[in-house]
Write a protein that holds these residues in place. Sequence first.
Motif, PDB file in Angstrom:
ATOM      1  N   GLU A 207       0.828  -1.212   0.000  1.00  0.00           N
ATOM      2  CA  GLU A 207       0.000   0.000   0.000  1.00  0.00           C
ATOM      3  C   GLU A 207       0.859   1.257   0.000  1.00  0.00           C
ATOM      4  O   GLU A 207       0.501   2.261  -0.589  1.00  0.00           O
ATOM      5  CB  GLU A 207      -0.933   0.000   1.212  1.00  0.00           C
ATOM      6  N   GLY A 208       1.978   1.222   0.719  1.00  0.00           N
ATOM      7  CA  GLY A 208       2.830   2.409   0.785  1.00  0.00           C
ATOM      8  C   GLY A 208       2.474   3.285   1.966  1.00  0.00           C
ATOM      9  O   GLY A 208       1.781   4.294   1.822  1.00  0.00           O
ATOM     10  N   ALA A 209       2.947   2.905   3.137  1.00  0.00           N
ATOM     11  CA  ALA A 209       2.594   3.627   4.361  1.00  0.00           C
ATOM     12  C   ALA A 209       3.147   5.045   4.388  1.00  0.00           C
ATOM     13  O   ALA A 209       2.665   5.896   5.134  1.00  0.00           O
ATOM     14  CB  ALA A 209       3.107   2.849   5.580  1.00  0.00           C
ATOM     15  N   ASN A 210       4.164   5.321   3.579  1.00  0.00           N
ATOM     16  CA  ASN A 210       4.806   6.643   3.593  1.00  0.00           C
ATOM     17  C   ASN A 210       4.357   7.532   2.441  1.00  0.00           C
ATOM     18  O   ASN A 210       4.980   8.555   2.169  1.00  0.00           O
ATOM     19  CB  ASN A 210       6.325   6.468   3.510  1.00  0.00           C
ATOM     20  N   ALA A 211       3.301   7.155   1.745  1.00  0.00           N
ATOM     21  CA  ALA A 211       2.895   7.871   0.530  1.00  0.00           C
ATOM     22  C   ALA A 211       2.587   9.335   0.835  1.00  0.00           C
ATOM     23  O   ALA A 211       2.176   9.696   1.932  1.00  0.00           O
ATOM     24  CB  ALA A 211       1.681   7.196  -0.088  1.00  0.00           C
ATOM     25  N   GLY A 212       2.788  10.160  -0.188  1.00  0.00           N
ATOM     26  CA  GLY A 212       2.470  11.583  -0.071  1.00  0.00           C
ATOM     27  C   GLY A 212       3.682  12.473   0.076  1.00  0.00           C
ATOM     28  O   GLY A 212       3.546  13.683   0.227  1.00  0.00           O
ATOM     29  N   ARG A 213       4.889  11.896   0.018  1.00  0.00           N
ATOM     30  CA  ARG A 213       6.114  12.701   0.080  1.00  0.00           C
ATOM     31  C   ARG A 213       6.563  13.062  -1.348  1.00  0.00           C
ATOM     32  O   ARG A 213       6.178  12.426  -2.319  1.00  0.00           O
ATOM     33  CB  ARG A 213       7.238  11.920   0.759  1.00  0.00           C
ATOM     34  N   ILE A 214       7.415  14.090  -1.437  1.00  0.00           N
ATOM     35  CA  ILE A 214       8.029  14.412  -2.728  1.00  0.00           C
ATOM     36  C   ILE A 214       9.120  13.379  -2.998  1.00  0.00           C
ATOM     37  O   ILE A 214      10.027  13.197  -2.188  1.00  0.00           O
ATOM     38  CB  ILE A 214       8.636  15.821  -2.725  1.00  0.00           C
ATOM     39  N   VAL A 215       9.019  12.691  -4.108  1.00  0.00           N
ATOM     40  CA  VAL A 215      10.053  11.735  -4.500  1.00  0.00           C
ATOM     41  C   VAL A 215      10.756  12.246  -5.752  1.00  0.00           C
ATOM     42  O   VAL A 215      10.141  12.861  -6.622  1.00  0.00           O
ATOM     43  CB  VAL A 215       9.479  10.315  -4.726  1.00  0.00           C
ATOM     44  N   HIS A 216      12.049  11.996  -5.818  1.00  0.00           N
ATOM     45  CA  HIS A 216      12.852  12.463  -6.950  1.00  0.00           C
ATOM     46  C   HIS A 216      12.630  11.598  -8.177  1.00  0.00           C
ATOM     47  O   HIS A 216      12.512  12.101  -9.300  1.00  0.00           O
ATOM     48  CB  HIS A 216      14.334  12.454  -6.556  1.00  0.00           C
ATOM     49  N   GLY A 217      12.592  10.286  -7.988  1.00  0.00           N
ATOM     50  CA  GLY A 217      12.338   9.375  -9.090  1.00  0.00           C
ATOM     51  C   GLY A 217      13.581   8.774  -9.719  1.00  0.00           C
ATOM     52  O   GLY A 217      13.501   7.748 -10.393  1.00  0.00           O
ATOM     53  N   ASP A 218      14.762   9.391  -9.512  1.00  0.00           N
ATOM     54  CA  ASP A 218      16.004   8.844 -10.079  1.00  0.00           C
ATOM     55  C   ASP A 218      17.184   9.330  -9.252  1.00  0.00           C
ATOM     56  O   ASP A 218      18.191   9.803  -9.784  1.00  0.00           O
ATOM     57  CB  ASP A 218      16.158   9.259 -11.537  1.00  0.00           C
ATOM     58  N   TYR A 219      17.081   9.194  -7.932  1.00  0.00           N
ATOM     59  CA  TYR A 219      18.077   9.766  -7.030  1.00  0.00           C
ATOM     60  C   TYR A 219      19.302   8.861  -6.941  1.00  0.00           C
ATOM     61  O   TYR A 219      19.201   7.680  -6.616  1.00  0.00           O
ATOM     62  CB  TYR A 219      17.472   9.952  -5.639  1.00  0.00           C
ATOM     63  N   ARG A 220      20.468   9.449  -7.206  1.00  0.00           N
ATOM     64  CA  ARG A 220      21.736   8.727  -7.112  1.00  0.00           C
ATOM     65  C   ARG A 220      22.860   9.748  -7.088  1.00  0.00           C
ATOM     66  O   ARG A 220      22.648  10.939  -7.366  1.00  0.00           O
ATOM     67  CB  ARG A 220      21.906   7.759  -8.274  1.00  0.00           C
ATOM     68  N   LEU A 221      24.071   9.283  -6.796  1.00  0.00           N
ATOM     69  CA  LEU A 221      25.194  10.197  -6.627  1.00  0.00           C
ATOM     70  C   LEU A 221      25.459  11.020  -7.875  1.00  0.00           C
ATOM     71  O   LEU A 221      25.740  12.222  -7.787  1.00  0.00           O
ATOM     72  CB  LEU A 221      26.452   9.407  -6.233  1.00  0.00           C
ATOM     73  N   ASP A 222      25.385  10.399  -9.048  1.00  0.00           N
ATOM     74  CA  ASP A 222      25.729  11.161 -10.243  1.00  0.00           C
ATOM     75  C   ASP A 222      24.564  11.968 -10.800  1.00  0.00           C
ATOM     76  O   ASP A 222      24.639  12.495 -11.907  1.00  0.00           O
ATOM     77  CB  ASP A 222      26.361  10.266 -11.322  1.00  0.00           C
TER      78      ASP A 222
END
Length: 356
Positions: A207-222
């Motif tokens: 279900e996603g208990a943490n839903a509703g946050r801003i997510v980047h979608g491709d977060y990584r060091l580079d």
Amino acid sequence: MTDPAVDALRPGAVPAGLDLARLADHLAEHRPELAAGPLRAELIAGGKSNLTYLLHAGDREVVLRRPPLGHVLATAHDMAREFRVISALAPTEVPVPAALLLCADPEVIGAPFYLMERVDGEVFRTRAQTDPLGDERRRALAMAMMDTLAALHTVDPAAVGLSDFGRPDGYLARQVRRWAGQLDRSRSRPLPGIDELRDLLAATAPEGANAGRIVHGDYRLDNLLASADPVAVHAVLDWEMATLGDPLADLGLLLTYWDVLGGSEATAGNPVADGLGPRAGFPTGTELIDRYAGRSDVDVGPMHWHVALGCFKLAVICEGIHYRHTLGQTLGAGFDRIGDMVAPLVEHGLTAARER
């Protein structure tokens, strides 16, 4: 943007994907301070999706982002979304470049685009860059990366005008459907196991208990501009897949880059994440998650399903890039090996999806 991999161009050459004459006319009307002198542009190498250019506007340097050439998947390269989210995050603790101009008219340069300020820093992408850092600075850089992600996930979307930026309910199941659809539009060869991975993810989506946050979608060091002396993150880049959703999706994809591509000998030398992860001398993914959990109120539970989703998503992205490369619609180097990443990603995804 001080990426050491900026393509060398012939003097006066214009990289593909830009029409500098029409761009100059557009800037003269909408940002005249950027049209005071001749325009020059360089393609910034390294990005495997949207195209990024360093634009010399007289004595000023700014950055231009536009979708890739050809075969643009629906919703995957939305310039307005990128521009909106970096504009919204400007007053927060999340470091982003200043947004300067959005152009939704594809007639100007051939596609929608936006401009942002050039930010000093380095994109750490290769072993040649990360090996000289040493253990202490590599660790500090990895922890700064996690602190920045925790800061993003604690931003209240409503407080920055992003309450309608996505549909948090059912986000994870919808991600599976979305990337399954993207896969169908990018298929050009047999991909053993990928349909089984899709079906496993669809049947077990939480279900996603943490839903509703801003997510980047491709977060990584580079996808960060950072420095190593002193260690700091100066800007988070490449917001094309940002939305409101479950932050564990960001963590699962990060672990895919970090532990799957950056930690497995089966993927050694890959063109996507060879400078990242334990194989490159960085801390393990478990240490990254521990750092994040200590600085975030997100409930970090078992990550198996989210890593499986990250493997599926990245496999689909790589397959789409591979397809564009076969059509001659990619710019820069390294695209000829992207397709080789799909099979190991599917294999790792299946292993993770079957864990309980």
